[in-house]
Design an enzyme around this catalytic site. Structure first.
Site, short mmCIF file in Angstrom:
data_model
loop_
_atom_site.label_atom_id
_atom_site.label_comp_id
_atom_site.label_asym_id
_atom_site.label_seq_id
_atom_site.Cartn_x
_atom_site.Cartn_y
_atom_site.Cartn_z
N LYS A 159 35.69 61.12 46.68
CA LYS A 159 35.72 59.65 46.81
C LYS A 159 36.40 59.12 45.56
O LYS A 159 35.75 58.87 44.54
CB LYS A 159 34.31 59.08 46.98
CG LYS A 159 33.80 59.21 48.41
CD LYS A 159 32.43 58.61 48.60
CE LYS A 159 32.46 57.13 48.86
NZ LYS A 159 32.89 56.76 50.22
C1 LIG Z 1 36.70 57.63 54.33
C2 LIG Z 1 35.22 57.78 54.55
N1 LIG Z 1 34.79 58.63 55.51
C3 LIG Z 1 33.47 58.82 55.76
C4 LIG Z 1 32.51 58.12 55.05
C5 LIG Z 1 31.05 58.42 55.36
O1 LIG Z 1 30.53 59.17 54.25
P1 LIG Z 1 28.96 59.11 53.93
O2 LIG Z 1 28.68 57.77 53.37
O3 LIG Z 1 28.75 60.22 52.92
O4 LIG Z 1 28.22 59.34 55.21
C6 LIG Z 1 32.89 57.22 54.04
C7 LIG Z 1 31.84 56.47 53.26
N2 LIG Z 1 32.23 55.12 53.01
C8 LIG Z 1 31.45 54.49 51.95
C9 LIG Z 1 32.21 53.34 51.37
C10 LIG Z 1 32.32 52.15 52.29
C11 LIG Z 1 32.98 51.03 51.56
O5 LIG Z 1 33.17 50.00 52.18
O6 LIG Z 1 33.29 51.24 50.36
C12 LIG Z 1 30.05 54.09 52.46
O7 LIG Z 1 29.79 54.15 53.69
O8 LIG Z 1 29.22 53.79 51.58
C13 LIG Z 1 34.25 57.06 53.77
O9 LIG Z 1 34.68 56.22 52.80
#
Ligand SMILES: Cc1[nH+]cc(COP(=O)(O)O)c(CN[C@@H](CCC(=O)O)C(=O)O)c1O
Length: 306
Positions: A159
């Site tokens: 991230k």
């Molecule tokens: C590209 C991406 N893919 C999948 C996910 C899901 O990952 P997880 O949270 O570990 O289940 C997230 C989280 N996106 C984060 C950021 C959102 C934002 O607006 O900034 C979140 O859901 O917190 C992504 O950013």
């Protein structure tokens, strides 16, 4: 509307939001050289609890390693900071944003002289990521003209702030198309993920999770696969094409912010009956019971704040 983040953990000290400032010469502000996490704390019968804290902290340190960023705090110190931010702001439930970034040492593109990085943890009360309507009626998605970047272009398992320009462009395009969210394909045209979520679909009673590929290895995706299997669903991890989603019985997307959000339309085609899917809503309910501490089977996923 100014965000209300209250007290922020800033390089080891709790400070008021107004004092948590950085220089305009901060490397990360110019080049996206930051790493971050998205974590939620939920109200439970035993007080606020952070969901899967160790997994999120581990991923933060993995993202930093990808970025060659040395965090000047240990995982334990970051975990303690996250719990402290929830506790000292008195939040019952909130969204937590740890962020580490290359500071204002020098502005050459190579950030390495800037090590060690700076770190902050902020939290704020955040409701349903895509809005109650999108949950009740299912979100409307459009396939973005922006593809998810290949792994040798950006490291999508980390991230990293700069990665999210791809997501932001897709999200802007989706909004202009009158949609709730964007679906991104990979460079070969297979389904990758949403701008901030991982994708699932039901077909013939079987649940399919999009395999990791170039995608972020979502913690919610992992949780939902475990919960679905415990509910008796067969879950397969597959590579899928956009038209497989068109033909699916149900589609949904998951993430810390999005939780479990049903998808009712993709590219103006109804998914199934064009409403939130029945199995999807059953999984959403089960997921929320888990994060809100009503399912003792998953207690090890909760870190209580009190
Ligand atoms: C590209 C991406 N893919 C999948 C996910 C899901 O990952 P997880 O949270 O570990 O289940 C997230 C989280 N996106 C984060 C950021 C959102 C934002 O607006 O900034 C979140 O859901 O917190 C992504 O950013």
């Amino acid at each position: 509307t100014r965000m209300k983040a209250g007290l922020i953990w800033f390089n080891g000290h709790m400070v008021a939001q107004e004092e948590a400032k950085v220089s305009v010469l901060t490397h990360a502000l110019h080049y996206g050289t930051s790493v971050f996490e998205g974590i939620r704390a939920y109200e439970t019968p035993k007080g606020p609890a952070v969901f899967r804290l160790p997994e999120h902290v581990e991923r933060l340190f993995h993202s930093a390693r990808v970025m060659m960023m040395e965090l000047p705090f240990t995982p334990q110190q970051i975990s303690d900071a996250i719990v402290q931010v929830v506790r000292e702001n008195g939040y019952k439930s909130c969204y937590i944003r740890p962020l580490a970034w290359m500071g204002a040492g020098s502005l050459g593109v190579n950030p390495l002289p800037n090590n060690p990085a700076e770190v902050m943890v902020a939290a704020w009360e955040w409701g349903t990521y895509l809005g109650e309507e999108a949950v009740r009626k299912g979100a409307r998605l459009v396939t973005s003209s922006w593809a998810r970047f290949p792994a040798n272009v950006f490291p999508g398992k980390a991230k990293i702030g700069g990665n999210y320009v791809n997501s932001a462009l897709a999200r802007i395009e989706a909004q202009h198309a009158g949609a709730d969210e964007a679906l991104l394909l990979d460079k070969e045209g297979y389904v990758a993920e949403g701008s901030g979520e991982n994708i699932f679909f039901f077909k013939g009673g079987t649940l399919y999770a999009i395999e990791h590929g170039v995608n972020l290895m979502g913690i919610t995706r992992d949780s939902v696969i475990t919960i679905a299997r415990d509910l008796g669903y067969e879950v397969r991890e597959v590579r899928a094409t956009r038209d497989q989603l068109y033909m699916a019985d149900e589609v949904f997307m998951v993430g810390t912010a999005a939780e479990v959000t049903p998808v009712s339309y993709l590219d103006r085609r109804p998914i199934g009956s064009g409403t939130a899917g029945e199995h999807t809503m059953r999984l959403r309910k089960a997921y929320l019971e888990v994060v809100q501490g009503h399912n003792p089977k998953y207690d090890e996923w909760l870190t209580y704040v009190a």
